[in-house]
Design a protein around this motif. Structure first.
Motif, PDB file in Angstrom:
ATOM      1  N   THR A  77       0.850  -1.187   0.000  1.00 52.90           N
ATOM      2  CA  THR A  77       0.000   0.000   0.000  1.00 52.90           C
ATOM      3  C   THR A  77       0.886   1.238   0.000  1.00 52.90           C
ATOM      4  N   LEU A  78       0.397   2.290  -0.639  1.00 52.02           N
ATOM      5  CA  LEU A  78       1.166   3.529  -0.642  1.00 52.02           C
ATOM      6  C   LEU A  78       1.245   4.113   0.761  1.00 52.02           C
ATOM      7  N   THR A  79       0.225   3.858   1.573  1.00 50.40           N
ATOM      8  CA  THR A  79       0.262   4.326   2.962  1.00 50.40           C
ATOM      9  C   THR A  79       1.434   3.702   3.715  1.00 50.40           C
ATOM     10  N   SER A  80       1.656   2.402   3.513  1.00 50.21           N
ATOM     11  CA  SER A  80       2.767   1.741   4.208  1.00 50.21           C
ATOM     12  C   SER A  80       4.105   2.312   3.755  1.00 50.21           C
ATOM     13  N   VAL A  81       4.193   2.686   2.485  1.00 52.09           N
ATOM     14  CA  VAL A  81       5.438   3.270   1.977  1.00 52.09           C
ATOM     15  C   VAL A  81       5.645   4.655   2.584  1.00 52.09           C
ATOM     16  N   VAL A  82       4.573   5.430   2.720  1.00 50.40           N
ATOM     17  CA  VAL A  82       4.685   6.757   3.332  1.00 50.40           C
ATOM     18  C   VAL A  82       5.096   6.621   4.790  1.00 50.40           C
ATOM     19  N   ASN A  83       4.516   5.656   5.508  1.00 49.28           N
ATOM     20  CA  ASN A  83       4.929   5.430   6.899  1.00 49.28           C
ATOM     21  C   ASN A  83       6.418   5.103   6.976  1.00 49.28           C
ATOM     22  N   GLU A  84       6.877   4.283   6.054  1.00 53.18           N
ATOM     23  CA  GLU A  84       8.303   3.942   5.984  1.00 53.18           C
ATOM     24  C   GLU A  84       9.134   5.201   5.745  1.00 53.18           C
ATOM     25  N   GLY A  85       8.647   6.060   4.839  1.00 55.81           N
ATOM     26  CA  GLY A  85       9.359   7.305   4.559  1.00 55.81           C
ATOM     27  C   GLY A  85       9.420   8.220   5.766  1.00 55.81           C
TER      28      GLY A  85
END
Length: 268
Positions: A77-85
């Motif tokens: 999910t793009l949300t998980s990538v943003v959290n990672e960022g």
């Protein structure tokens, strides 16, 4: 509305400490003071919703959004990538690219770069910590998505565009103007950046332009572009000595038409 769990936990600890009559605890008093500051209510937007998520709208070029979605391909999910960022940014492992101040906020729209919204729901605690660092969370999120998927400024071989110049509004056949805009949109290009490329090749002797000729009696329209001023002036100087019959915009237009494969005779 979600609450930042770190602050909720801190305030609960302060309440428990006061109830038990514990020793003075300045650090707990600081949590209470923070909420009492102007705007402190923003950190108390409370709900018991599981996950503590908050909506974040990222303004991004449509072509970059599409490339990011395609690269993720449902595997994450793009949300998980943003959290990672956000986590990497807070840990000092990622820093968004410096922003160049744009004197003309509407430049992207004028140049034909379509902007869209990309919505994600990152963890509210991470979102709040990034916000408290005085950097816009949307900036960190957008840059990290492009970095993670090697899109836009983070793509291999990316060349930073030259600063935009003054408004140039050559009159050309409306049919060709529309073809140029449509082709630029299909390619994900910005017209004046392609003009800059043509100017650079002309100055380097790698492009020999031929002035485009418009059919008689066709409807004309303005093509709004902003090629780099320094390149424009250099082309003007070279043109006076080598191609006096050509003006800089004719050279720029000739290159764009060639690059986009548009035949001026189609304006008839």
């Amino acid at each position: 509305m979600p609450t930042r769990p770190d602050l909720r936990t801190q305030l609960k600890a302060a309440v428990d400490h006061l109830r038990t009559g514990g020793e003075p605890a300045p650090e707990l008093a600081e949590y209470v003071r923070k909420v009492m500051l102007p705007g402190g209510w923003k950190d108390l937007r409370a709900t018991d919703t599981e996950g503590f998520e908050t909506n974040l709208t990222i303004r991004i070029a449509e072509r970059y959004r599409d490339e990011i979605v395609a690269a993720a391909d449902g595997a994450m999910t793009l949300t998980s990538v943003v959290n990672e960022g956000f986590e990497k940014y807070l840990a000092g492992e990622f820093e968004p690219r410096p922003r160049v101040r744009e004197s003309r906020p509407k430049e992207r729209r004028v140049a034909g770069e379509k902007m869209v919204n990309l919505n994600v729901t990152p963890n509210a605690a991470l979102h709040g910590q990034v916000r408290d660092s005085n950097v816009l969370p949307t900036r960190v999120a957008g840059d990290y998505l492009m970095h993670r998927f090697k899109v836009g400024p983070y793509a291999p071989g990316y060349v930073e565009p030259l600063p935009v110049g003054s408004d140039r509004t050559p009159m050309i056949p409306r049919v060709l103007r529309d073809q140029i805009r449509d082709k630029a949109a299909d390619l994900g290009h910005v017209v004046h950046q392609d003009m800059d490329e043509g100017f650079q090749k002309y100055l380097a002797g790698e492009y020999t332009p031929k002035a485009p000729e418009w059919p008689q009696g066709v409807e004309m329209a303005m093509l709004k572009v902003r090629p780099n001023n320094d390149l424009f002036d250099q082309v003007k100087v070279k043109g006076r000595s080598e191609s006096p019959e050509l003006r800089p915009m004719q050279i720029g237009l000739a290159y764009v038409l060639d690059k986009y494969g548009i035949d001026p005779s189609t304006a008839e």
